[in-house]
Design an enzyme around this catalytic site. Structure first.
Site, short mmCIF file in Angstrom:
data_model
loop_
_atom_site.label_atom_id
_atom_site.label_comp_id
_atom_site.label_asym_id
_atom_site.label_seq_id
_atom_site.Cartn_x
_atom_site.Cartn_y
_atom_site.Cartn_z
N CYS A 1 61.09 -17.65 21.81
CA CYS A 1 60.61 -18.27 20.56
C CYS A 1 61.80 -18.85 19.80
O CYS A 1 62.75 -18.15 19.47
CB CYS A 1 59.89 -17.23 19.71
SG CYS A 1 59.52 -17.80 18.05
N CYS A 36 62.48 -17.18 16.44
CA CYS A 36 63.14 -15.87 16.61
C CYS A 36 64.63 -16.09 16.87
O CYS A 36 65.47 -15.37 16.33
CB CYS A 36 62.53 -15.09 17.76
SG CYS A 36 60.97 -14.28 17.36
N ASP A 96 63.78 -28.28 7.76
CA ASP A 96 63.00 -28.74 8.91
C ASP A 96 63.79 -29.83 9.64
O ASP A 96 64.40 -30.71 9.03
CB ASP A 96 61.64 -29.28 8.43
CG ASP A 96 60.64 -29.38 9.56
OD1 ASP A 96 59.68 -28.61 9.59
OD2 ASP A 96 60.84 -30.26 10.45
N HIS A 127 58.58 -11.46 14.61
CA HIS A 127 57.70 -12.46 15.22
C HIS A 127 56.22 -12.16 14.97
O HIS A 127 55.73 -11.09 15.33
CB HIS A 127 57.95 -12.53 16.73
CG HIS A 127 57.13 -13.58 17.41
ND1 HIS A 127 57.55 -14.89 17.54
CD2 HIS A 127 55.89 -13.52 17.96
CE1 HIS A 127 56.61 -15.58 18.17
NE2 HIS A 127 55.59 -14.77 18.43
N ASN A 154 50.24 -24.12 8.77
CA ASN A 154 49.34 -24.62 9.80
C ASN A 154 49.02 -23.47 10.75
O ASN A 154 49.93 -22.79 11.23
CB ASN A 154 49.99 -25.78 10.57
CG ASN A 154 50.26 -26.98 9.69
OD1 ASN A 154 49.45 -27.32 8.83
ND2 ASN A 154 51.40 -27.62 9.87
N GLY A 193 47.56 -28.39 13.39
CA GLY A 193 48.89 -28.99 13.41
C GLY A 193 50.01 -28.02 13.74
O GLY A 193 51.19 -28.39 13.65
N THR A 250 52.68 -26.30 15.77
CA THR A 250 53.39 -26.62 17.01
C THR A 250 54.38 -25.52 17.39
O THR A 250 54.76 -25.41 18.56
CB THR A 250 54.16 -27.94 16.90
OG1 THR A 250 55.07 -27.87 15.80
CG2 THR A 250 53.21 -29.12 16.69
N HIS A 298 55.43 -19.23 15.69
CA HIS A 298 56.06 -18.15 14.92
C HIS A 298 55.73 -18.54 13.48
O HIS A 298 56.17 -19.61 13.02
CB HIS A 298 57.57 -18.12 15.19
CG HIS A 298 58.34 -17.09 14.41
ND1 HIS A 298 59.23 -16.22 15.01
CD2 HIS A 298 58.38 -16.80 13.08
CE1 HIS A 298 59.78 -15.43 14.10
NE2 HIS A 298 59.28 -15.78 12.91
N HIS A 327 55.23 -19.73 9.90
CA HIS A 327 56.19 -20.32 8.97
C HIS A 327 55.45 -21.01 7.84
O HIS A 327 54.36 -21.54 8.05
CB HIS A 327 57.11 -21.33 9.68
CG HIS A 327 56.37 -22.31 10.53
ND1 HIS A 327 55.91 -22.00 11.79
CD2 HIS A 327 55.99 -23.60 10.29
CE1 HIS A 327 55.28 -23.06 12.29
NE2 HIS A 327 55.31 -24.03 11.40
P1 AMP Z 1 54.19 -26.68 12.62
O1 AMP Z 1 53.82 -28.01 13.21
O2 AMP Z 1 53.45 -26.31 11.37
O3 AMP Z 1 54.15 -25.58 13.66
O4 AMP Z 1 55.70 -26.83 12.15
C1 AMP Z 1 56.78 -26.67 13.00
C2 AMP Z 1 57.93 -27.35 12.32
O5 AMP Z 1 59.12 -26.85 12.88
C3 AMP Z 1 57.96 -28.86 12.48
O6 AMP Z 1 57.93 -29.47 11.20
C4 AMP Z 1 59.27 -29.11 13.22
O7 AMP Z 1 59.90 -30.28 12.78
C5 AMP Z 1 60.07 -27.88 12.88
N1 AMP Z 1 61.08 -27.48 13.85
C6 AMP Z 1 60.94 -27.32 15.19
N2 AMP Z 1 62.08 -26.88 15.73
C7 AMP Z 1 62.97 -26.75 14.71
C8 AMP Z 1 64.33 -26.34 14.62
N3 AMP Z 1 65.03 -25.99 15.69
N4 AMP Z 1 64.92 -26.33 13.40
C9 AMP Z 1 64.23 -26.70 12.31
N5 AMP Z 1 62.95 -27.08 12.33
C10 AMP Z 1 62.33 -27.12 13.51
ZN ZN Z 2 59.29 -15.80 17.03
#
Ligand code: AMP
Ligand code: ZN
Length: 110
Positions: free
Chosen positions: A4, A7, A30, A46, A83, A89, A91, A94, A96
């Site tokens: 993850c 994580c 982000d 997690h 989300n 939405g 992606t 974990h 957040h």
């Molecule tokens: P969600 O689509 O709600 O799951 O949001 C995931 C967010 O994580 C997206 O806005 C991505 O741009 C962001 N994201 C993915 N990988 C990283 C990373 N390594 N560092 C910072 N943000 C990330």
């Molecule tokens: Zn995690």
């Protein structure tokens, strides 16, 4: 969880500039910001999504960090988003909280 990405950020396996950290949560900008200010707040432990949360403590830890961070950044108005699930939405699986500021946000969210 070993594979993850959040994580790994929380465990510092992936070097990331944390904008806030305490015993339970971490916050970082982000990678693909959707607003002039866009950071994420995560629990260090997690949980794949909100569906795995069964106590108020984790959400309390996350959400009580938000005004500490926004105050530090001098922000009074912002949007918070969680989300949950692919169709909503999500992606990264974990949990957040997105915190976005610095522009006008539409409602309902797209
Ligand atoms: P969600 O689509 O709600 O799951 O949001 C995931 C967010 O994580 C997206 O806005 C991505 O741009 C962001 N994201 C993915 N990988 C990283 C990373 N390594 N560092 C910072 N943000 C990330
Ligand atoms: Zn995690």
């Amino acid at each position: 969880m070993s594979d993850c990405i959040f994580c790994k950020i929380a465990n510092k396996e992936i070097p990331t500039d944390l904008i806030y950290e305490d015993e339970n949560v971490a916050a970082f900008n982000d990678l693909n910001p959707q607003a002039p200010v866009h950071f994420l707040v995560i629990p260090k432990k997690h949980y794949a999504s909100l569906n795995e949360i069964d106590s108020s403590e984790v959400l309390g830890n996350i959400f009580s960090a938000v005004p500490k961070i926004t105050k530090k950044l001098g922000i009074k108005e912002y949007r918070t988003v969680i989300n949950t699930g692919e169709s909503a939405g999500q992606t990264v699986f974990h949990i957040h909280v997105h915190v976005m500021a610095g522009r006008k946000f539409n409602w309902p969210a797209g």
